[in-house]
Scaffold this active site. Sequence first.
Site, short mmCIF file in Angstrom:
data_model
loop_
_atom_site.label_atom_id
_atom_site.label_comp_id
_atom_site.label_asym_id
_atom_site.label_seq_id
_atom_site.Cartn_x
_atom_site.Cartn_y
_atom_site.Cartn_z
CE LYS A 178 -2.16 1.48 3.88
NZ LYS A 178 -3.16 1.40 4.95
NE ARG A 224 -3.38 5.97 4.86
CZ ARG A 224 -4.68 5.80 4.68
NH1 ARG A 224 -5.39 6.72 4.06
NH2 ARG A 224 -5.28 4.69 5.09
C1 R5P Z 1 -2.78 1.41 8.44
O1 R5P Z 1 -1.90 2.00 8.96
C2 R5P Z 1 -3.87 0.68 9.14
O2 R5P Z 1 -3.48 -0.62 9.44
C3 R5P Z 1 -5.12 0.67 8.29
O3 R5P Z 1 -4.85 0.03 7.08
C4 R5P Z 1 -5.57 2.08 8.03
O4 R5P Z 1 -5.70 2.76 9.21
C5 R5P Z 1 -6.87 2.12 7.26
O5 R5P Z 1 -7.24 3.45 7.07
P1 R5P Z 1 -8.32 3.85 5.98
O6 R5P Z 1 -9.55 3.06 6.26
O7 R5P Z 1 -8.52 5.32 6.20
O8 R5P Z 1 -7.73 3.57 4.64
#
Ligand code: R5P
Length: 300
Positions: A191, A193
């Site tokens: 992933k 972000r």
């Molecule tokens: C990542 O750091 C966590 O494990 C989750 O994947 C994350 O918090 C998900 O966030 P969202 O639903 O905003 O994509």
Amino acid sequence: MNRVLLPFPPQRPLAQAMAPTLHARVGRLDWRRFPDGESLVTLDAALDGAHVAIVASLDRADRISVPLRFAADTARELGARSVGLVAPYLGYMRQDARFHAGEAVGARSYARFLQQAFDWLATVDPHLHRIRTLAELFAMPATQVSAAPLLAQWIRAQVRDPVVVGPDAESAQWVAQVATACDAPWLTLRKQRRGDRDVAIDTGADLALLSGRSLVLVDDIVSTGETLVQAIRQLQAAGPRRTCCLVIHPVFAQDAYARLRAAGADCVASTDTIAHASNAMSVAGVLAQACSAHFARHEA
Ligand code: R5P
């Protein structure tokens, strides 16, 4: 034994489920907001000599933290001998580094804030990533319990031919445990972000094993839902028979739950660390065991 659990209103059912194991009674904690947004917290007045645990999920942490502090202070003023915090969801843990110059490291500041008011902490699967252990954050005794066995049990009972998938590298810690406990194959995706609601998922791995099987996406926190929405989109081409999302902490900001369903999640199941319509597993048993040791230490 004089143990009292004081739950914030959404955690009352959880506290009631924990109480018998702890030989505790569940007392009153009312929280009312005045028109100007200030809080009035009212506690059970019979706390003299009691060992108290306040039960509060710390999602929407900015909203609950002042009333939480008032509750802890008031319990002591009313004569509680110890005051612990049962935070099924521990907020601010994703702010675990100064990502840009000048930013607050929320996890560290929030930990200092909590331990000014409480003698101990029990929580479920805190988001430990760049900060590796609760002991790095808290000087007070802090215990974490794992929801992985509950997730594995749910998969065993509900899902045929599961393949357990984590959306990012850090999810390996939960996914491996869950998959091993239910004898299922597992893999993690990659992933990136780029913003609060801007997430890119790269499947990387060979996805042939998903064809005709049940895809079970597991994540610790769902906030905007973007991580799981993008993961579902990327994995649909692999031809899973069914897609389930298993979530430890259903934060579900704004329309996240609806977006997850619209993206193709046939089922979404979560634990009750945060009260939500998707709750299908209860952490009451594992949390009660953790609290029992904290109560016993203060009673000795
Ligand atoms: C990542 O750091 C966590 O494990 C989750 O994947 C994350 O918090 C998900 O966030 P969202 O639903 O905003 O994509």
